[in-house]
Design a protein around this motif. Structure first.
Motif, PDB file in Angstrom:
ATOM      1  N   ARG A 107     -26.434 -11.702 -28.119  1.00 36.34           N
ATOM      2  CA  ARG A 107     -26.837 -11.481 -29.415  1.00 36.34           C
ATOM      3  C   ARG A 107     -27.517 -10.142 -29.315  1.00 36.34           C
ATOM      4  NH1 ARG A 107     -27.267 -16.352 -32.284  1.00 36.34           N
ATOM      5  NH2 ARG A 107     -26.943 -18.133 -31.542  1.00 36.34           N
ATOM      6  N   TYR A 108     -28.056  -9.550 -28.305  1.00 36.13           N
ATOM      7  CA  TYR A 108     -28.848  -8.371 -28.404  1.00 36.13           C
ATOM      8  C   TYR A 108     -28.976  -7.762 -27.056  1.00 36.13           C
ATOM      9  CZ  TYR A 108     -33.053  -5.271 -29.148  1.00 36.13           C
ATOM     10  OH  TYR A 108     -33.891  -4.464 -29.446  1.00 36.13           O
ATOM     11  N   GLU A 109     -28.839  -6.334 -27.104  1.00 34.51           N
ATOM     12  CA  GLU A 109     -28.870  -5.639 -25.998  1.00 34.51           C
ATOM     13  C   GLU A 109     -29.402  -4.207 -26.449  1.00 34.51           C
ATOM     14  OE1 GLU A 109     -28.350  -2.684 -22.968  1.00 34.51           O
ATOM     15  OE2 GLU A 109     -26.682  -2.846 -24.624  1.00 34.51           O
ATOM     16  N   ALA A 110     -30.504  -3.767 -25.869  1.00 32.88           N
ATOM     17  CA  ALA A 110     -31.142  -2.593 -26.462  1.00 32.88           C
ATOM     18  C   ALA A 110     -32.176  -2.417 -25.271  1.00 32.88           C
ATOM     19  CB  ALA A 110     -31.701  -2.578 -27.782  1.00 32.88           C
ATOM     20  N   ALA A 111     -32.769  -1.153 -25.408  1.00 34.73           N
ATOM     21  CA  ALA A 111     -33.850  -0.570 -24.434  1.00 34.73           C
ATOM     22  C   ALA A 111     -34.921  -0.113 -25.289  1.00 34.73           C
ATOM     23  CB  ALA A 111     -33.256   0.258 -23.169  1.00 34.73           C
ATOM     24  N   ALA A 130     -26.140  -2.431 -18.096  1.00 36.72           N
ATOM     25  CA  ALA A 130     -24.578  -2.652 -18.889  1.00 36.72           C
ATOM     26  C   ALA A 130     -23.959  -3.621 -17.897  1.00 36.72           C
ATOM     27  CB  ALA A 130     -23.972  -1.364 -18.716  1.00 36.72           C
ATOM     28  N   MET A 131     -23.947  -3.657 -16.815  1.00 37.68           N
ATOM     29  CA  MET A 131     -23.390  -4.701 -15.731  1.00 37.68           C
ATOM     30  C   MET A 131     -24.135  -6.270 -16.237  1.00 37.68           C
ATOM     31  SD  MET A 131     -24.009  -6.604 -12.893  1.00 37.68           S
ATOM     32  CE  MET A 131     -25.001  -5.882 -12.089  1.00 37.68           C
ATOM     33  N   ILE A 132     -25.293  -6.156 -16.179  1.00 37.56           N
ATOM     34  CA  ILE A 132     -25.928  -7.196 -16.533  1.00 37.56           C
ATOM     35  C   ILE A 132     -25.779  -7.980 -17.814  1.00 37.56           C
ATOM     36  CG2 ILE A 132     -28.367  -8.343 -16.930  1.00 37.56           C
ATOM     37  CD1 ILE A 132     -29.476  -6.426 -14.739  1.00 37.56           C
ATOM     38  N   ALA A 133     -25.486  -6.807 -18.758  1.00 37.42           N
ATOM     39  CA  ALA A 133     -25.119  -7.212 -20.198  1.00 37.42           C
ATOM     40  C   ALA A 133     -23.856  -7.886 -20.176  1.00 37.42           C
ATOM     41  CB  ALA A 133     -25.239  -6.103 -21.131  1.00 37.42           C
ATOM     42  N   GLY A 134     -23.014  -7.442 -19.714  1.00 42.57           N
ATOM     43  CA  GLY A 134     -21.568  -7.664 -19.473  1.00 42.57           C
ATOM     44  C   GLY A 134     -21.266  -9.173 -18.830  1.00 42.57           C
ATOM     45  N   ALA A 135     -22.144  -9.286 -17.903  1.00 47.41           N
ATOM     46  CA  ALA A 135     -22.382 -10.696 -17.117  1.00 47.41           C
ATOM     47  C   ALA A 135     -22.826 -11.663 -18.180  1.00 47.41           C
ATOM     48  CB  ALA A 135     -23.195 -10.710 -16.022  1.00 47.41           C
ATOM     49  N   LEU A 136     -23.983 -11.535 -18.878  1.00 49.53           N
ATOM     50  CA  LEU A 136     -24.587 -12.274 -19.820  1.00 49.53           C
ATOM     51  C   LEU A 136     -23.621 -12.619 -20.900  1.00 49.53           C
ATOM     52  CD1 LEU A 136     -28.345 -11.264 -19.727  1.00 49.53           C
ATOM     53  CD2 LEU A 136     -27.396 -13.124 -18.700  1.00 49.53           C
ATOM     54  N   ALA A 137     -22.853 -11.691 -21.279  1.00 47.80           N
ATOM     55  CA  ALA A 137     -21.815 -11.606 -22.470  1.00 47.80           C
ATOM     56  C   ALA A 137     -20.615 -12.825 -22.237  1.00 47.80           C
ATOM     57  CB  ALA A 137     -21.417 -10.383 -22.909  1.00 47.80           C
ATOM     58  N   SER A 138     -20.568 -13.052 -20.915  1.00 48.87           N
ATOM     59  CA  SER A 138     -19.050 -13.690 -20.498  1.00 48.87           C
ATOM     60  C   SER A 138     -19.467 -14.778 -19.594  1.00 48.87           C
ATOM     61  CB  SER A 138     -18.391 -12.637 -19.636  1.00 48.87           C
ATOM     62  OG  SER A 138     -18.856 -11.953 -18.580  1.00 48.87           O
ATOM     63  N   LEU A 142     -37.614   7.300 -15.749  1.00 52.97           N
ATOM     64  CA  LEU A 142     -36.236   7.302 -15.649  1.00 52.97           C
ATOM     65  C   LEU A 142     -35.795   7.451 -14.562  1.00 52.97           C
ATOM     66  CD1 LEU A 142     -33.660   7.743 -17.338  1.00 52.97           C
ATOM     67  CD2 LEU A 142     -34.266  10.305 -17.220  1.00 52.97           C
ATOM     68  N   ASP A 143     -34.605   6.386 -14.253  1.00 53.72           N
ATOM     69  CA  ASP A 143     -33.785   6.354 -13.130  1.00 53.72           C
ATOM     70  C   ASP A 143     -32.386   6.183 -13.782  1.00 53.72           C
ATOM     71  OD1 ASP A 143     -32.124   5.304 -11.080  1.00 53.72           O
ATOM     72  OD2 ASP A 143     -33.912   4.886 -10.032  1.00 53.72           O
ATOM     73  N   GLU A 144     -31.457   7.140 -13.212  1.00 55.63           N
ATOM     74  CA  GLU A 144     -30.429   7.263 -13.544  1.00 55.63           C
ATOM     75  C   GLU A 144     -29.340   6.142 -13.537  1.00 55.63           C
ATOM     76  OE1 GLU A 144     -29.400   9.761 -15.572  1.00 55.63           O
ATOM     77  OE2 GLU A 144     -30.774  11.349 -15.468  1.00 55.63           O
ATOM     78  N   ARG A 145     -29.865   5.348 -12.751  1.00 51.16           N
ATOM     79  CA  ARG A 145     -28.980   3.968 -12.369  1.00 51.16           C
ATOM     80  C   ARG A 145     -28.967   2.864 -13.197  1.00 51.16           C
ATOM     81  NH1 ARG A 145     -30.925   3.225  -6.610  1.00 51.16           N
ATOM     82  NH2 ARG A 145     -33.193   3.433  -7.592  1.00 51.16           N
TER      83      ARG A 145
END
Length: 232
Positions: free
Chosen positions: A216-220, A166-174, A157-160
């Protein structure tokens, strides 16, 4: 020019035979990847280029073969589909070839492996070059997000990690090419986000293309960030 792109993760467990009894855990991810790849194939591209990481880098234009034998599974794939054997595909490109095979791809296909430590400016330039290979180019871009999303993740686990993904997901979403181009190689390496290099190839290819995007998908699952997106 680039007319469409599909962004998918590349864990070998996408292949049901590799995942075995746990295959059902990734049904939603597998379905999202299938939808993204089929949309890519329906976009009217003349040439598909598969982009993923590879320890040595390399380009495949005449033929390539990949397999999942290392996981104890007798599954092999080729690029272009049904083509001749060629140099061994990197693991990421092997997953990409499998996704294309599942979608029934018939288009001419090249593949490009980029080293995970490649500098952003070189990746952006490579993307620009790939977009000029044909009048209508489609990219299948393969890469995972942070492998540090939980204590059971490969990188612990890395808190960052969550905010970074989330930033990457936002970039891919837009279809935010500038945000992808600005990804920090050092931070991505610390978070084990090996999609950084392929995403920056996409950023270079898509600059000025005016593409729209859908996440279309974002999860871990398993503590690793997975994203599926369609740019068109």
């Amino acid at each position: 020019m680039l007319v469409a792109a599909a962004v998918c993760p590349c864990p070998p467990v996408l292949v049901p035979e590799v995942a075995a009894g746990a295959a059902g855990e990734l049904d939603d991810l597998r379905a999202a990847c299938g939808d993204a790849v089929r949309e890519l194939l329906d976009a009217g591209a003349e040439l598909i280029v598969v982009v993923g990481t590879g320890a040595k880098g390399g380009v495949w234009t005449e033929g390539g073969i990949g397999s999942f034998h290392r996981y104890g599974v007798d599954v092999a794939v080729r690029l272009p589909l049904g083509g001749v054997d060629g140099p061994e595909l990197s693991p990421a490109l092997t997953v990409g070839a499998w996704l294309l095979e599942q979608a029934g791809a018939k288009l001419p296909t090249h593949a490009c492996a980029v080293r995970p430590d490649t500098a952003p400016d070189r990746l952006l330039g490579l993307g620009e070059g790939l977009a000029e290979l044909a009048d209508r180019v489609g990219l299948l871009v393969l890469g995972d997000g942070s492998a540090c999303r939980s204590v059971k993740a490969p990188g612990y686990l890395d808190e960052r990690a969550e905010g970074h993904d989330a930033m990457i997901a936002g970039a891919l979403a837009s279809a935010d090419t500038e945000a992808l181009a600005a990804l920090d190689p050092a931070l991505c390496a610390e978070l084990q986000a090996d999609g950084r290099a392929p995403w920056q190839v996409l950023a270079g290819a898509a600059r000025g293309a005016g593409l729209n995007a859908e996440l279309r998908y974002e999860a871990a699952p398993y503590g690793v960030g997975y994203f599926v997106a369609s740019w068109r």
